[in-house]
Scaffold this motif. Structure first.
Motif, PDB file in Angstrom:
ATOM      1  N   ILE A  12       7.971  -1.166  -4.101  1.00 26.92           N
ATOM      2  CA  ILE A  12       8.138  -2.122  -3.613  1.00 26.92           C
ATOM      3  C   ILE A  12       9.689  -2.278  -2.741  1.00 26.92           C
ATOM      4  CG2 ILE A  12       7.449  -4.053  -2.250  1.00 26.92           C
ATOM      5  CD1 ILE A  12       4.988  -3.494  -3.432  1.00 26.92           C
TER       6      ILE A  12
ATOM      7  N   VAL B 242      10.293  -6.271   4.422  1.00 30.25           N
ATOM      8  CA  VAL B 242       9.051  -6.319   2.742  1.00 30.25           C
ATOM      9  C   VAL B 242       8.615  -7.786   3.123  1.00 30.25           C
ATOM     10  CG1 VAL B 242       8.113  -5.714   1.371  1.00 30.25           C
ATOM     11  CG2 VAL B 242       9.731  -4.180   2.186  1.00 30.25           C
TER      12      VAL B 242
ATOM     13  N   LYS C   1      13.681  -8.260   1.067  1.00 29.74           N
ATOM     14  CA  LYS C   1      12.345  -8.293   0.596  1.00 29.74           C
ATOM     15  C   LYS C   1      12.634  -9.683   0.625  1.00 29.74           C
ATOM     16  CE  LYS C   1      12.978  -8.945  -3.155  1.00 29.74           C
ATOM     17  NZ  LYS C   1      13.365  -8.937  -5.232  1.00 29.74           N
TER      18      LYS C   1
ATOM     19  N   VAL D   2       2.576  -7.074   1.045  1.00 30.36           N
ATOM     20  CA  VAL D   2       2.352  -7.490  -0.391  1.00 30.36           C
ATOM     21  C   VAL D   2       2.116  -8.763  -0.271  1.00 30.36           C
ATOM     22  CG1 VAL D   2       3.269  -7.079  -2.759  1.00 30.36           C
ATOM     23  CG2 VAL D   2       4.195  -5.966  -1.128  1.00 30.36           C
TER      24      VAL D   2
END
Length: 834
Positions: free
Chosen positions: A343, A352, A393, A414
């Motif tokens: 990821i 993300v 992220k 996620v």
């Protein structure tokens, strides 16, 4: 000022048809030329039934719900059904709705005293806490309450969480009110469960919780009310705002004591207390198209007739494209570290977003906390994501609703781990009824709400990654996916077809790289994937039939009977669903609720009802007279027991490994004690032993865990996994010695036991006097035990024949998991401090 000419123009008849209002708004911002088809569709359906008092509107996240709601309220104002209020879960969303109203050119305000609002010229946008609190201007004052004509409650499920927390009193342990409440219960609690009382009140053990027995709570009502009213002031805000709301339902509220707080919560939400909300002529509840409608009954008190007024779009094509990846489900050997690394690699190119349940879990992704959103920087982070720039992220903690991240703001989302339970009461229910469908539905709905953060329109795309052993177990073994809405379930099933094809193509367990190659269909906006996704969604029809758990309906009816003091009706309503319940632990918990209502009319019968429930679920309250302890006995050979247990579970090989991993996730140092002890009991069972939790089952007597590893041979186990000291304290040693004495009283010779302490250290404190036979399982031994157990089941599943007792015996020998190995291999002799 030419006021007369303006007066004549304002007296013209205003249109009330929603689509026409939208089309004739004079100052809409660019991009609002025409409404979406789905918006026109739901406006028309609502307009036909707009005079119904209660209407439920279900639209997917990203389908333009806010615009739909604002136009509906403008229609209500035009029809002189004001004042009109648009309610959202928090102040962050108030700002979003106000901004949307400005872009539409609709007059909206945050100020309840605004002239335009009170005169039905503007829509008030506010948070649910403003409407629902003990001193609400909308119904909790003796006079001069602000009227409500039409109201929309948006994001109902999130609002309900806030409403439930308002109808609750949480009293801090440092307060005088806490101390006085403890004082009135102390003598009875010491008699009832001395061990638990000592742990919580004297030792300040923050891990433990204790439900005040309902007969004691009811007996002390006058004293309880006296204390609460004594501290009903602005210095004690929880009591000040909570007591007026739960006053009518105080008699049957649940009171749970912990070392940090006392939580008092009713068995239902008495929303009628907010009189203006009750008297509103139009109440519109907007929610995502989730699969379960129980919240409308449990928190809003709607009845069967109200549930007929459900509006949904015709098709599910109002939702964006989501490709779902479930690495651990596809290949149970994949580790969380591997998923994390993959990821983070993707985050170098795309934005993300990672949703985690706690700040401690956030550290797994962001040790220094520089990429974790907090209340202080969340606005700045969301703005950066929405700016179109590459941020990478970002971690959000417990934010499963209320954040909109369209387009490139979030290309991969996620969901890491299970959303946390909201209250001490929820955690209590989970501990006594772990298979409760009520809690399962709530958690799955929050997962689905979280999955909606990355798609904000039907032409949006987002790749969803699901991870975490507990989440995997809940969605697969517990069939949590059955509680997804039809649209999300369609996308899940379509994604699963891709996983199945990948497994068949690779001929074995796919690698992490192969699994994440699937993500490129979404990340790169593959035309064939997008078309396939839309074709499948177009065929899905929403249902406008309400889906409600009958246990929720029964508990709501019983609550309403109770606040009207119809105790017999309340008890019988619970009995009717209890008698049908198949899960033993849930059934036992329903016995406890039935017994509580029964106690108001027949205390002796109440204790008999509770006694019957205790036989089904040892974790519920113990009757006053106690209950005959049922000995744990093992007469079946270990390998045969493993085979029999696996046959009863009826799990596929991959599901079995996911189940084992889900248990092992809680079997580590630092785990919450309740989860660790339950995991230890489950591990013992899947190793072929007969296990129990005497401390929980007897109301504070006996060890945390008891394993019958053979006929007459036992392990007496105390779990201190949350200990932070460098040595095993004197109190812990005394506790284990007390458990050994309890064993000798209840299991006479020739039964024998090995006392085991699970603790980070094997060194006992210099003032401690441990049992001379005490063994210790430290982190080192626990880690080895977990690994061998995982490898044992992995090899067993590769072998494929779960009923081959000889093979099971051979694997138990190889992985050193036979009954004697448990002590010899995974525990060590304690050492004394130098």
């Amino acid at each position: 000022m030419n006021l007369l000419s303006k007066l004549s123009s304002s007296t013209k008849a205003k249109t009330i048809e929603p689509r026409e209002i939208f089309m004739t708004l004079p100052s809409k911002a660019p991009g609002y030329g025409y409404p979406r088809d789905v918006q026109s569709e739901v406006w028309k359906k609502w307009f036909d039934i707009r005079n119904e008092k209660n209407v439920i509107l279900k639209m997917n996240t990203g389908s333009g719900k806010t615009v739909v709601g604002l136009i509906m309220l403008q229609s209500c104002l035009n029809e002189e059904k004001g004042p009109a209020i648009y309610v959202v879960p928090d102040n962050y969303l108030v700002k979003q709705v106000i901004d949307e109203a400005k872009r539409l050119g609709i007059s909206a305000t945050e100020d309840k005293d605004d002239y335009s609002y009170s005169n039905s010229k503007a829509i008030l946008v506010t948070s649910i806490q403003t409407i629902v609190n003990g001193y609400s201007y909308f119904g909790m004052r003796e006079g001069g309450n602000y009227p409500i004509g039409s109201i929309i409650i948006d994001d109902v499920h999130a609002c309900m969480d806030k409403i439930i927390s308002q109808f609750m009193i949480k009293i801090d342990a440092e307060s005088d009110a806490y101390k006085e409440l403890i004082a009135i219960f102390s003598s009875s609690l010491k008699d009832y469960n001395p061990k638990n009382y000592i742990d919580i009140v004297e030792m300040k053990d923050c891990r433990k919780k204790m439900l005040v027995p309902y007969w004691e709570w009811q007996r002390q009502q006058d004293n309880i009310y006296r204390i609460l009213t004594k501290y009903d002031n602005s210095k004690n805000s929880a009591i000040y705002f909570g007591l007026p709301l739960i006053e009518r339902s105080l008699k049957t509220s649940d009171c749970i004591i912990t070392a940090s707080a006392i939580e008092i919560s009713p068995k239902g939400i008495d929303l009628d207390k907010i009189s203006s909300l009750e008297e509103a002529s139009r109440r519109i509840y907007m929610s995502a198209t989730l699969a379960d409608d129980s919240v409308f009954v449990s928190a809003l008190g709607l009845n069967t007739e109200d549930m007929k007024n459900i509006i949904t779009p015709e098709n599910a094509n109002d939702i964006g494209d989501r490709l779902i990846i479930f690495p651990k489900y596809v290949n149970s050997d994949i580790s969380e570290i591997e998923i994390k690394e993959k990821i983070e690699e993707i985050a170098e190119k795309y934005n993300v977003v990672i949703l985690v349940p706690s700040f401690s879990r956030a550290k797994f992704w962001d040790e220094r906390g520089i990429r974790t959103a907090t209340k202080d920087n969340i606005d700045k982070i969301v703005a950066a994501l929405k700016s179109g720039k590459h941020v990478g992220k970002i971690i959000f903690v417990n934010r499963y609703d209320g954040i909109d991240l369209p387009g490139d703001a979030c290309r991969m989302l996620v969901i890491d781990g299970l959303p946390p339970l909201n209250s001490i009461k929820d955690r209590y229910i989970q501990s006594v009824a772990p298979q409760s469908t009520v809690l399962l539905r709530e958690q799955v709905q929050r997962i689905e709400q979280g999955m909606g953060r990355g798609i904000r329109s039907n032409d949006d795309e987002c790749c969803i990654v699901l991870m975490g052993d507990e989440l995997t177990d809940v969605l697969s073994r517990n069939r949590g996916i059955d509680y997804f809405s039809v649209a999300t379930r369609c996308q899940y099933d379509l994604s699963k077809q891709l996983w199945d094809l990948l497994v068949s193509e690779t001929g074995s367990k796919p690698t992490i790289d192969q699994i994440f190659e699937l993500a490129n269909y979404s990340l790169e906006k593959n035309a064939e994937w997008v078309a396939t996704c839309k074709e499948n969604l177009a065929a899905v029809k929403y249902s406008n039939e309400a889906k409600v758990d009958e246990k929720i309906v029964a508990q709501r009816k019983a609550f309403e009977n109770a606040i009207n003091m119809q105790w017999s009706d309340a008890a019988n309503t619970i009995k009717s669903v209890k008698d049908k319940e198949k899960d033993k632990k849930t059934k036992g918990y329903l016995y406890q609720i039935q017994a509580e209502y029964t106690n108001k009319i027949d205390p002796a019968l109440s204790q008999e009802v509770l006694k019957a429930g205790k036989k089904l679920n040892a974790a519920i309250l113990s009757p006053i007279a106690g209950i005959q302890y049922q000995r744990t006995i093992n007469t079946i050979p270990q390998a045969q027991a493993i085979s029999t247990n696996l046959d009863a579970e009826k799990l596929g090989l991959n599901e079995l490994l996911v189940y084992v991993d889900g248990i092992l996730a809680n079997l580590c140092m630092g785990s919450e004690y309740e989860k660790f002890e339950e995991a230890l009991s489950q591990i013992g069972t899947i190793l072929g032993f007969v296990c129990s939790r005497p401390d929980k089952e007897t109301g504070g007597y006996g060890p945390d865990n008891l394993w019958a590893i053979d006929t007459g041979k036992y392990l007496v186990i105390e779990c201190k996994t949350e200990a932070t000291t460098q040595t095993i304290k004197k109190d812990y040693c005394n506790q284990l010695s007390g458990s050994v004495n309890w064993f000798k009283e209840n299991y006479v010779y020739p039964n024998e036991c090995v006392p085991i302490m699970i603790h980070p250290s094997k060194v006992v404190d210099e003032v401690a006097s441990p049992d001379e036979n005490m063994r210790v399982m430290t982190e080192k031994e626990l880690t080895c035990f977990r690994k061998n157990l995982r490898d044992f089941y992995s090899t067993l599943c590769q072998n494929g024949n779960l009923s081959d007792v000889n093979k099971i015996n051979e694997l138990l020998r190889i992985y050193k998991l036979r009954k004697d190995d448990i002590v010899n291999r995974y525990t060590v002799k304690f050492e004394r401090k130098d």
